[in-house]
Write a protein that holds these residues in place. Sequence first.
Motif, PDB file in Angstrom:
ATOM      1  N   LYS A  37       0.828  -1.208   0.000  1.00  0.00           N
ATOM      2  CA  LYS A  37       0.000   0.000   0.000  1.00  0.00           C
ATOM      3  C   LYS A  37       0.859   1.254   0.000  1.00  0.00           C
ATOM      4  CE  LYS A  37      -3.947   2.105   2.367  1.00  0.00           C
ATOM      5  NZ  LYS A  37      -4.894   1.965   3.513  1.00  0.00           N
ATOM      6  N   LEU A  38       0.550   2.188  -0.898  1.00  0.00           N
ATOM      7  CA  LEU A  38       1.273   3.443  -0.987  1.00  0.00           C
ATOM      8  C   LEU A  38       1.191   4.216   0.324  1.00  0.00           C
ATOM      9  CD1 LEU A  38       2.680   5.534  -2.969  1.00  0.00           C
ATOM     10  CD2 LEU A  38       0.429   6.602  -3.111  1.00  0.00           C
ATOM     11  N   GLN A  39       2.307   4.815   0.716  1.00  0.00           N
ATOM     12  CA  GLN A  39       2.359   5.682   1.894  1.00  0.00           C
ATOM     13  C   GLN A  39       2.424   7.135   1.410  1.00  0.00           C
ATOM     14  OE1 GLN A  39       2.417   3.950   5.204  1.00  0.00           O
ATOM     15  NE2 GLN A  39       1.639   2.625   3.563  1.00  0.00           N
ATOM     16  N   PRO A  40       1.256   7.792   1.272  1.00  0.00           N
ATOM     17  CA  PRO A  40       1.231   9.157   0.713  1.00  0.00           C
ATOM     18  C   PRO A  40       2.097  10.137   1.482  1.00  0.00           C
ATOM     19  CG  PRO A  40      -0.974   8.219   0.776  1.00  0.00           C
ATOM     20  CD  PRO A  40      -0.098   7.298   1.574  1.00  0.00           C
ATOM     21  N   GLN A  41       2.192   9.959   2.811  1.00  0.00           N
ATOM     22  CA  GLN A  41       2.960  10.898   3.626  1.00  0.00           C
ATOM     23  C   GLN A  41       4.459  10.774   3.401  1.00  0.00           C
ATOM     24  OE1 GLN A  41       1.603   8.136   4.623  1.00  0.00           O
ATOM     25  NE2 GLN A  41       2.737   7.168   6.292  1.00  0.00           N
ATOM     26  N   LEU A  42       4.903   9.670   2.791  1.00  0.00           N
ATOM     27  CA  LEU A  42       6.321   9.451   2.518  1.00  0.00           C
ATOM     28  C   LEU A  42       6.651   9.593   1.030  1.00  0.00           C
ATOM     29  CD1 LEU A  42       6.990   6.315   4.770  1.00  0.00           C
ATOM     30  CD2 LEU A  42       7.459   8.713   5.314  1.00  0.00           C
ATOM     31  N   SER A  43       5.627   9.750   0.214  1.00  0.00           N
ATOM     32  CA  SER A  43       5.806   9.771  -1.239  1.00  0.00           C
ATOM     33  C   SER A  43       5.663  11.192  -1.789  1.00  0.00           C
ATOM     34  CB  SER A  43       4.770   8.852  -1.902  1.00  0.00           C
ATOM     35  OG  SER A  43       4.875   7.529  -1.397  1.00  0.00           O
TER      36      SER A  43
ATOM     37  N   THR B 235      -4.790   9.432 -12.825  1.00  0.00           N
ATOM     38  CA  THR B 235      -4.376   8.088 -12.405  1.00  0.00           C
ATOM     39  C   THR B 235      -3.247   7.560 -13.289  1.00  0.00           C
ATOM     40  OG1 THR B 235      -6.021   6.980 -13.820  1.00  0.00           O
ATOM     41  CG2 THR B 235      -6.689   7.527 -11.557  1.00  0.00           C
ATOM     42  N   PHE B 236      -2.515   6.606 -12.729  1.00  0.00           N
ATOM     43  CA  PHE B 236      -1.495   5.899 -13.494  1.00  0.00           C
ATOM     44  C   PHE B 236      -1.563   4.431 -13.121  1.00  0.00           C
ATOM     45  CE2 PHE B 236       2.920   4.266 -13.987  1.00  0.00           C
ATOM     46  CZ  PHE B 236       2.949   4.324 -15.377  1.00  0.00           C
ATOM     47  N   LYS B 237      -1.710   3.567 -14.125  1.00  0.00           N
ATOM     48  CA  LYS B 237      -1.761   2.126 -13.918  1.00  0.00           C
ATOM     49  C   LYS B 237      -0.557   1.487 -14.598  1.00  0.00           C
ATOM     50  CE  LYS B 237      -4.555  -2.017 -14.705  1.00  0.00           C
ATOM     51  NZ  LYS B 237      -5.818  -2.558 -15.305  1.00  0.00           N
ATOM     52  N   ILE B 238       0.270   0.806 -13.806  1.00  0.00           N
ATOM     53  CA  ILE B 238       1.434   0.115 -14.359  1.00  0.00           C
ATOM     54  C   ILE B 238       0.979  -1.139 -15.099  1.00  0.00           C
ATOM     55  CG2 ILE B 238       3.575  -1.106 -13.834  1.00  0.00           C
ATOM     56  CD1 ILE B 238       3.841   0.636 -11.329  1.00  0.00           C
ATOM     57  N   THR B 239       1.381  -1.258 -16.352  1.00  0.00           N
ATOM     58  CA  THR B 239       1.022  -2.440 -17.139  1.00  0.00           C
ATOM     59  C   THR B 239       2.213  -3.379 -17.366  1.00  0.00           C
ATOM     60  OG1 THR B 239       1.417  -1.213 -19.198  1.00  0.00           O
ATOM     61  CG2 THR B 239      -0.839  -1.234 -18.332  1.00  0.00           C
TER      62      THR B 239
ATOM     63  N   GLU C   4      -3.968   7.945  -3.184  1.00  0.00           N
ATOM     64  CA  GLU C   4      -3.861   6.546  -2.763  1.00  0.00           C
ATOM     65  C   GLU C   4      -3.164   5.759  -3.853  1.00  0.00           C
ATOM     66  OE1 GLU C   4      -7.860   5.284  -2.233  1.00  0.00           O
ATOM     67  OE2 GLU C   4      -8.435   5.649  -4.319  1.00  0.00           O
ATOM     68  N   GLY C   5      -2.815   4.512  -3.540  1.00  0.00           N
ATOM     69  CA  GLY C   5      -2.184   3.692  -4.557  1.00  0.00           C
ATOM     70  C   GLY C   5      -1.657   2.383  -4.001  1.00  0.00           C
ATOM     71  N   THR C   6      -1.235   1.520  -4.898  1.00  0.00           N
ATOM     72  CA  THR C   6      -0.665   0.224  -4.511  1.00  0.00           C
ATOM     73  C   THR C   6       0.453  -0.140  -5.474  1.00  0.00           C
ATOM     74  OG1 THR C   6      -2.275  -0.988  -5.881  1.00  0.00           O
ATOM     75  CG2 THR C   6      -2.825  -0.669  -3.544  1.00  0.00           C
ATOM     76  N   LEU C   7       1.379  -0.974  -4.992  1.00  0.00           N
ATOM     77  CA  LEU C   7       2.380  -1.613  -5.828  1.00  0.00           C
ATOM     78  C   LEU C   7       2.177  -3.116  -5.711  1.00  0.00           C
ATOM     79  CD1 LEU C   7       5.665   0.388  -5.072  1.00  0.00           C
ATOM     80  CD2 LEU C   7       4.438   0.291  -7.256  1.00  0.00           C
ATOM     81  N   GLN C   8       2.283  -3.811  -6.817  1.00  0.00           N
ATOM     82  CA  GLN C   8       2.202  -5.263  -6.821  1.00  0.00           C
ATOM     83  C   GLN C   8       3.624  -5.808  -6.880  1.00  0.00           C
ATOM     84  OE1 GLN C   8      -0.765  -6.752  -6.368  1.00  0.00           O
ATOM     85  NE2 GLN C   8      -1.594  -4.668  -6.296  1.00  0.00           N
TER      86      GLN C   8
ATOM     87  N   GLY D 146       3.670  -4.437 -10.877  1.00  0.00           N
ATOM     88  CA  GLY D 146       2.468  -3.704 -11.248  1.00  0.00           C
ATOM     89  C   GLY D 146       2.147  -2.645 -10.212  1.00  0.00           C
ATOM     90  N   GLY D 147       1.054  -1.942 -10.452  1.00  0.00           N
ATOM     91  CA  GLY D 147       0.659  -0.924  -9.491  1.00  0.00           C
ATOM     92  C   GLY D 147      -0.408  -0.006 -10.048  1.00  0.00           C
ATOM     93  N   MET D 148      -1.023   0.763  -9.158  1.00  0.00           N
ATOM     94  CA  MET D 148      -2.073   1.710  -9.546  1.00  0.00           C
ATOM     95  C   MET D 148      -2.021   2.894  -8.592  1.00  0.00           C
ATOM     96  SD  MET D 148      -4.678   2.230 -11.632  1.00  0.00           S
ATOM     97  CE  MET D 148      -6.039   3.399 -11.719  1.00  0.00           C
ATOM     98  N   PHE D 149      -2.032   4.114  -9.130  1.00  0.00           N
ATOM     99  CA  PHE D 149      -1.931   5.309  -8.299  1.00  0.00           C
ATOM    100  C   PHE D 149      -2.981   6.339  -8.685  1.00  0.00           C
ATOM    101  CE2 PHE D 149       2.208   3.366  -8.840  1.00  0.00           C
ATOM    102  CZ  PHE D 149       2.625   3.203  -7.530  1.00  0.00           C
ATOM    103  N   THR D 150      -3.500   7.026  -7.677  1.00  0.00           N
ATOM    104  CA  THR D 150      -4.448   8.115  -7.901  1.00  0.00           C
ATOM    105  C   THR D 150      -3.852   9.389  -7.327  1.00  0.00           C
ATOM    106  OG1 THR D 150      -6.356   6.627  -7.767  1.00  0.00           O
ATOM    107  CG2 THR D 150      -6.769   8.981  -7.435  1.00  0.00           C
ATOM    108  N   VAL D 151      -3.901  10.454  -8.119  1.00  0.00           N
ATOM    109  CA  VAL D 151      -3.358  11.754  -7.715  1.00  0.00           C
ATOM    110  C   VAL D 151      -4.506  12.723  -7.484  1.00  0.00           C
ATOM    111  CG1 VAL D 151      -1.983  13.732  -8.469  1.00  0.00           C
ATOM    112  CG2 VAL D 151      -1.192  11.410  -8.953  1.00  0.00           C
ATOM    113  N   ASP D 152      -4.468  13.441  -6.375  1.00  0.00           N
ATOM    114  CA  ASP D 152      -5.488  14.440  -6.037  1.00  0.00           C
ATOM    115  C   ASP D 152      -5.103  15.764  -6.698  1.00  0.00           C
ATOM    116  OD1 ASP D 152      -7.283  16.208  -4.972  1.00  0.00           O
ATOM    117  OD2 ASP D 152      -6.826  15.756  -2.872  1.00  0.00           O
TER     118      ASP D 152
END
Length: 224
Positions: free
Chosen positions: A42-48, A124-128, A69-73, A81-87
């Motif tokens: 799970k992405l750590q927004p406060q550290l990223s 958003t960004f989705k790693i393919t 929010e986001g995740t890395l696989q 892989g991974g998926m990220f959302t930017v506010d």
Amino acid sequence: MKKLILPALLAVSLLVSPVIAGTPAASKATTSNSKAATKTFKLQPQLSTLGWEGKKVTGQHNGNVQFKEGTLQVSGNQIVGGMFTVDMNTLKVEDIKDAGMNGKLMGHLRSDDFFSIEKNPTSTFKITKVTPMKADAAGNNATITGDLTIKGITKPVSFPAKTGVKGDLASASGTATIDRTKFDIKYGSKSFFEGIGDKAIMDDFTLSFNVIAKAEGKSSAAVK
């Protein structure tokens, strides 16, 4: 820039190395780890961090925007892989200190000329695909390919990155160069408007990212 860039995704010269110098994205021993179970970090927004930089004929502007929010696989010791959302509502300009001028540029960036933030509050960004490579002078050890969505428009992008997995932490950092016109951000582009001279804004802008993620189910104390 009296206008520009994105974000975007969607870059500052604020390229921070990952907090972990951990295990490289992949080596010959880890390139075919298909049998390893894929874990979600799970992405750590406060550290990223996510910074942007845009240039025009007469100068440049830079700032930042925050991950929502986001995740890395992760498979074995490799990010796959991974998926990220930017506010987009967190978009900021850092180089202009005068409040009035800063607000003027921010208003323009939020408008339909640029990111249409009221209509498109997230990107958003989705790693393919993550392709291991021999580390270059900047320490990049993988090429990340994925689908970037800005203003509701999705386009494939690819860029080098430094990735690592160590224990319950995974990280990725690098700089992506984005052609804003592919996302219907054409304001001030010489590619679409002739005779604008020194008012031209470059089509490419950069996004500098440093993302840190931790294995789900682990306490935050695991992130140091």
